[in-house]
Design an enzyme around this catalytic site. Structure first.
Site, PDB file in Angstrom:
ATOM      1  N   LYS B 183       0.871  -1.175  -0.030  1.00 45.84           N
ATOM      2  CA  LYS B 183       0.009   0.092   0.074  1.00 45.84           C
ATOM      3  C   LYS B 183       0.840   1.191   0.023  1.00 45.84           C
ATOM      4  O   LYS B 183       1.691   1.304   0.703  1.00 45.84           O
ATOM      5  CB  LYS B 183      -1.030   0.003   1.207  1.00 45.84           C
ATOM      6  CG  LYS B 183      -1.844   1.512   1.360  1.00 45.84           C
ATOM      7  CD  LYS B 183      -2.494   1.707   2.484  1.00 45.84           C
ATOM      8  CE  LYS B 183      -1.692   2.802   3.078  1.00 45.84           C
ATOM      9  NZ  LYS B 183      -1.663   4.075   2.378  1.00 45.84           N
ATOM     10  N   GLU B 259       9.835   0.718  10.722  1.00 45.21           N
ATOM     11  CA  GLU B 259      10.650   1.757  10.514  1.00 45.21           C
ATOM     12  C   GLU B 259      10.069   3.257  11.017  1.00 45.21           C
ATOM     13  O   GLU B 259       8.977   3.592  10.049  1.00 45.21           O
ATOM     14  CB  GLU B 259      11.357   1.901   9.326  1.00 45.21           C
ATOM     15  CG  GLU B 259      12.066   0.851   8.601  1.00 45.21           C
ATOM     16  CD  GLU B 259      13.678   0.608   9.257  1.00 45.21           C
ATOM     17  OE1 GLU B 259      14.218  -0.360   9.209  1.00 45.21           O
ATOM     18  OE2 GLU B 259      14.025   1.608   9.858  1.00 45.21           O
ATOM     19  N   CYS B 293      12.948  10.531   8.302  1.00 43.07           N
ATOM     20  CA  CYS B 293      12.934  10.071   9.742  1.00 43.07           C
ATOM     21  C   CYS B 293      14.310  10.076  10.615  1.00 43.07           C
ATOM     22  O   CYS B 293      14.369  10.351  11.718  1.00 43.07           O
ATOM     23  CB  CYS B 293      12.543   8.590   9.451  1.00 43.07           C
ATOM     24  SG  CYS B 293      13.503   7.640   8.232  1.00 43.07           S
ATOM     25  N   GLU B 390       8.817  14.964  17.123  1.00 47.23           N
ATOM     26  CA  GLU B 390       9.491  15.020  15.568  1.00 47.23           C
ATOM     27  C   GLU B 390       8.514  16.001  14.915  1.00 47.23           C
ATOM     28  O   GLU B 390       7.363  15.734  14.711  1.00 47.23           O
ATOM     29  CB  GLU B 390       9.308  13.684  15.051  1.00 47.23           C
ATOM     30  CG  GLU B 390       9.723  13.439  13.647  1.00 47.23           C
ATOM     31  CD  GLU B 390       9.774  12.021  13.068  1.00 47.23           C
ATOM     32  OE1 GLU B 390       8.752  11.500  13.274  1.00 47.23           O
ATOM     33  OE2 GLU B 390      10.628  11.413  12.548  1.00 47.23           O
TER      34      GLU B 390
END
Lengths: 506, 516
Positions: B183, B259, B293, B390
């Site tokens: 996806k 991840e 990331c 973040e």
């Protein structure tokens, strides 16, 4: 020395592709063609079967080997393009070379069949396929050669680098010229070495075309150097050279011993050897008989018997012995001899007069020593070095044909009674390259294959080779392994680096 | 000059090497973040479509199927061909990537695309080299392991590096022989769908790769909780990572690799090369519009060089060229969508509110599209929101420290553990700091160096498992151990003899009889 570009004289029948002029008859050294230093001598490359002159080839001698080594050494200097290249780029170059071999597959297969006498369809579908796959396989390994970080005692950070060894001398035989070329250069280049390679004097042509492709693919100059020449001169120069770091040789056990001695005599260069074999092929009475006969037949007669792996001692269990011999003879008689370039031919000539004479002499000894000649046993045809597919039965272990490597189309079928006996007889040889076992019993298969002193053991098959699988001999069949991941060890020097640190933590 | 997009024709669901509309018929728009305008409509997958895709992947994985029976080296060859096809169409793919994601074209073409090609080539090479072992166990047994594929692997990828994330997922999964239901992110579906057509072109068998565009809460969740998906690999936010792991536990215990996010510390010691450290730290934060990331989002600078470092960093940030991603001079494009845009502006406000010193930027950079000015905060404290959460945008935090032990402790004081860096010339300090940091990747005197050959992944809430390198293959492998009874002695002569109990004179049992 001027090049004779006239090509091949026409023989009976048509050739699969019109042979191009032999363009690359010069040695290639450091990326360009050049004359040998002692330009007066030349060696002739003779087609074995038809005994017609193909062309003249420059002959390398000691000075030429020196020059090749110098260029390989330069290409290996710290900071050189080859040393500073990304490992993945080395891999990409090997992949590119595979692409070029694929492009020139028809040409290379034709050269190979002309130069060595092997059946053209075999050259195209077997030799060339294996060559392409070998190059691609090692192309994939280049950036996957891992060292380690190691938890040593003390306040240290320790790691290993898997470095290339340096300048590698490689000497290859005439039975699978271009495939042997790929088997040698691929792992060597994958690991970052530079190479000086001497193809067999009987079959230099495909190696020289490969040299042109290596340049076209973009390998930096000096990374691969091809020096056609004779064993006693060029080969000897390589094995004795004080600035070659490692030598890899495929050929006879007799010459293998010379190579090892030369290494000890000179600079203790690392040595790997792929030598002869007298390989046992053991057929138990509970096997699939037709399949075993077929596999034993192709296991011996492939490439006119000119394989280090040839299953030359076929041990058949008592109850099926007669039937096995009968069917094997039928198969041998069914082989079609002729011009190896023609489709429909499945058995070509032997490589040269010397081999021809040796095989015939051993056949005579078989007759003399009392083996039963079931079929074949003599030469064939008006022209060329053809030997009839030959089968001996009732062979005993002390006969010369049972002990010495024949390297020709001579199948020996011997009888055995018990498992323990056949294991002992199979192992009673200084060789130890390969073996076959035909049985449907799982226990027997595992037990016998564990007991055989051979680097490759096939169960219910023979000559099943694949680039991912290691290949090499026990005992006097050689040392070291080619192919597979194992080959990388032979082209790697391990350096351990230890750095003092102020505080170690796990 | 790259041309503007002409035709985009891969807009449906890719299942079993065919293009399907969604079962529901629904579509959703994908937006060009440089303008805020709709590029086109894309078929929207839901649970029913996921079922179809899983069915196709399951069929392709059956024993005896073309994919299962293929030589491993042939799987590798297919991956090589895919790399070739992507290389052939690199200019088009880079353009599509820039239109859908907003990253500068120069970066799509010169960074993303080459890395994608290299990743596929790297894993192509592994296909026939992933070897089991034969093992000397006690007893008369022949023992060996097979490295088998896991089966049907669900893969959910993010929008920040659409093509590259697709390669990181497909490479190891296909090299090891799995089949895939992927996806792609709803913000950036276009390039992955184009690659689907290449997958078919180069000859992967039907059903081996299935690619769906859809939304997380519907299609993504359907994959995570599917009873016939054997493994799920997810790259995205830590928040959603929690949901994926829960879904696995709530369904069939499918294997999970994640991840996730990071708040990676970038540590500058006073003996670092100043110019180099400033430039690398700028790159570490601002690359890809801050949408990495592993971005170096806490820049710790040693006290005696702090002032100079801050001054130079601000000057560099002010020079950063923000503009049309197709302009070759542009360094920074728009953020990927409205949601991210709002979130980042929210963090910038919190920074001002909580007392960080805004040194440059801090606002919107253009009238349309999702552009944000390169922003630098100084005098940041560890407990500020901008130092803990973040942001995923072009907002740099610079903090001050005194000693090595202190900075290592502060750097590790986070729930994340994805990456880190240290800038220093001293070999011992480099080793000490890098060995002490709890992070999956540590860079020394560099940043954002990523290579297909080297493993990448997080400690703690930054994820579990490693992608890339040889390590990446483990996540896509089931190890099967085989034990074969091998009675060596009996098979040789077959003889046995009885052993007697001397107290009774009776036979205890028969024992294999060894001979010469």
């Amino acid at each position: 020395m001027p090049v004779n570009g006239a090509g091949v004289q026409q023989t009976e029948g048509s050739t699969p592709t019109s042979p191009t002029e032999a363009k690359e008859d010069n040695m290639t050294d450091n990326g360009h063609q050049q004359q040998s230093d002692n330009g007066t001598l030349s060696c002739s490359s003779i087609t074995s079967g038809m005994r017609t002159l193909l062309c003249e080839v420059e002959e390398a001698d000691t000075e030429d080997v020196d020059e090749a080594v110098r260029s390989a050494r330069d290409a290996f200097q710290m900071g050189s393009p080859w040393r500073s290249m990304d490992a993945s780029d080395r891999g990409q170059l090997l992949n590119k070379l595979a692409d070029l071999v694929e492009r020139d597959r028809l040409l290379l297969a034709t050269l190979e069949a002309l130069d060595s006498g092997k059946v053209f369809l075999m050259a195209y579908f077997v030799d060339l396929m294996a060559t392409i796959k070998t190059l691609r396989y090692y192309g994939g390994w280049a950036d996957k050669i891992h060292g380690k970080t190691i938890p040593v005692d003390g306040e240290y950070f320790t790691y290993t680098r898997h470095e290339p060894i340096g300048v590698c001398g490689q000497i290859i035989p005439w039975n699978f010229p271009v495939m042997m070329f790929a088997w040698k250069i691929a792992p060597a280049l994958c690991c970052g070495n530079t190479v000086v390679i001497k193809p067999a004097e009987q079959t230099p042509l495909s190696a020289l075309h490969m040299a042109a492709l290596i340049k076209e693919a973009g390998f930096p100059p000096g990374v691969v150097n091809v020096v056609p020449g004779y064993g006693q001169t060029a080969g000897c120069a390589i094995s004795h050279h004080m600035d070659i770091d490692k030598i890899a040789f495929t050929g006879s056990t007799a010459v293998g011993k010379l190579i090892q001695r030369a290494a000890g005599d000179s600079n203790l260069k690392r040595v790997t050897l792929e030598l002869g074999g007298k390989n046992p092929n053991i057929v138990f009475s509970d096997c699939d008989l037709e399949h075993a006969v077929e596999q034993a037949h192709s296991g011996l007669f492939f490439n006119q018997g000119q394989c280090c792996l040839a299953g030359s001692r076929v041990f058949v269990e008592g109850p099926i012995y007669e039937e096995f011999v009968h069917r094997s003879v039928e198969k041998a008689r069914g082989k079609v001899l002729g011009n190896p370039l023609l489709p429909g031919v499945d058995h070509g000539p032997q490589i040269d007069q010397k081999q021809f004479d040796k095989i015939m002499e051993l056949i005579e000894s078989g007759k003399r020593e009392g083996a039963t000649l079931e079929c074949g046993g003599s030469a064939w045809g008006q022209q060329g070095l053809f030997i009839q597919p030959t089968v001996f039965s009732n062979v005993t272990d002390d006969m010369r044909i049972a002990k010495e490597e024949i390297f020709g189309p001579v199948q020996l079928i011997m009888c055995f009674r018990t498992t323990r006996e056949v294991i002992q007889r199979a192992n009673a040889t200084q060789y130890g390259l390969a073996a076959g076992v035909f049985t449907n019993d799982i226990d027997k298969a595992l037990t016998v294959s564990s007991a055989l002193q051979a680097g490759m053991v096939w169960v219910n098959c023979y000559n099943a080779m694949s680039v991912q699988c290691p290949f090499g001999g026990f005992k006097m069949s050689g040392n070291g392994r080619e192919l597979g991941e194992y080959a990388l060890q032979e082209y790697t020097e391990v350096k351990a680096v230890t750095i003092k640190i102020s505080q170690k933590n796990s | 000059m790259p041309n503007r997009l002409g035709v985009v024709d891969r807009l449906s669901l890719f299942i079993n090497n065919q293009w399907h509309d969604a079962v529901s018929g629904k579509t959703f728009p994908t937006i060009n973040p440089a303008t805020g305008e709709v590029i086109c409509q894309v078929a929207e997958a839901d649970a029913a479509d996921v079922d179809k895709a899983v069915q196709a992947a399951r069929n392709a994985f059956k024993l005896g199927s073309p994919w299962r029976r293929m030589d491993a080296s042939n799987r590798g060859l297919l991956l090589h061909r895919l790399a070739d096809a992507i290389e052939r169409d690199a200019a088009y793919l880079a353009e599509l990537e820039t239109i859908d994601n907003g990253k500068p074209y120069t970066v799509s073409y010169m960074v993303d695309l080459p890395l994608v090609v290299k990743c596929f080539r790297y894993y192509a090479g592994w296909a026939d080299k992933w070897e089991g072992k034969t093992i000397p166990i006690d007893g008369d047994f022949f023992c060996y392991t097979r490295h088998e594929p896991i089966g049907v692997c669900g893969q959910i990828i993010p929008w920040n590096f659409p093509l590259l994330m697709q390669a990181w997922k497909l490479g190891p999964a296909l090299a090891t022989g799995n089949t895939v239901v992927m996806k792609v992110a709803e913000q950036t579906p276009l390039t992955a769908l184009y690659v689907a057509s290449l997958i078919k072109e180069v000859g992967f068998p039907d059903g081996v790769v299935n690619i769906l565009a859809g939304l997380g809460p519907s299609a993504g969740a359907a994959i995570a909780r599917h009873m016939d998906v054997d493994k799920v690999a997810f790259t995205g936010s830590t928040e959603v990572g929690h949901l994926i792991q829960q879904a696995s536990g709530g369904s069939n215990l499918k294997k999970v690799t994640l991840e996730l996010g990071g708040k990676s510390p970038n540590i500058i010691l006073s003996d670092a090369n100043m110019e180099d450290a400033v430039e690398q730290s700028h790159f570490a934060l601002f690359f890809n519009q801050g949408q990495c990331c592993c971005a170096g989002t806490r820049t710790y600078v040693q006290a005696d060089i702090y002032d100079e470092f801050v001054e130079r960093s601000v000057e560099r940030a002010k020079r950063r060229v923000v503009g049309d991603p197709f302009d070759l001079k542009t360094e920074q494009g728009p953020q990927v969508d409205q949601e991210q845009f709002n979130k980042i502006l929210g963090y910038i406000s919190s920074g001002k509110r909580e007392g960080a010193k805004l040194l440059c930027g801090g606002g919107v950079a253009a009238d349309r599209g999702y552009y944000i000015q390169p922003t630098v905060f100084g005098d940041v404290q560890d407990n500020m929101t901008i130092a803990r959460e973040e942001i995923f945008g072009p907002v740099m935090q610079i903090l001050k420290f005194k000693s090595l032990e202190e900075v290592v402790e502060r750097a590790n004081d986070t729930k994340y553990g994805l990456a880190a860096a240290v800038f220093t010339k001293d070999i011992d300090k480099a080793n000490y700091v890098s060995h002490s940091l709890r992070a999956g990747t540590v860079w020394i005197n560099c940043y954002d160096v990523l290579a297909a050959q080297a493993p990448f992944g997080g400690y703690k809430a930054s994820g579990n498992g490693r992608e890339l390198g040889e390590y990446g293959l483990e996540n896509y492998t089931e190890v099967k151990t085989l034990f074969i009874n091998n009675q060596w002695h009996d098979a040789v002569s077959g003889k046995t003899f009885p052993t007697i109990n001397p107290a009774t004179g009776e036979v205890i049992c028969q024992v294999a009889e060894a001979d010469a």
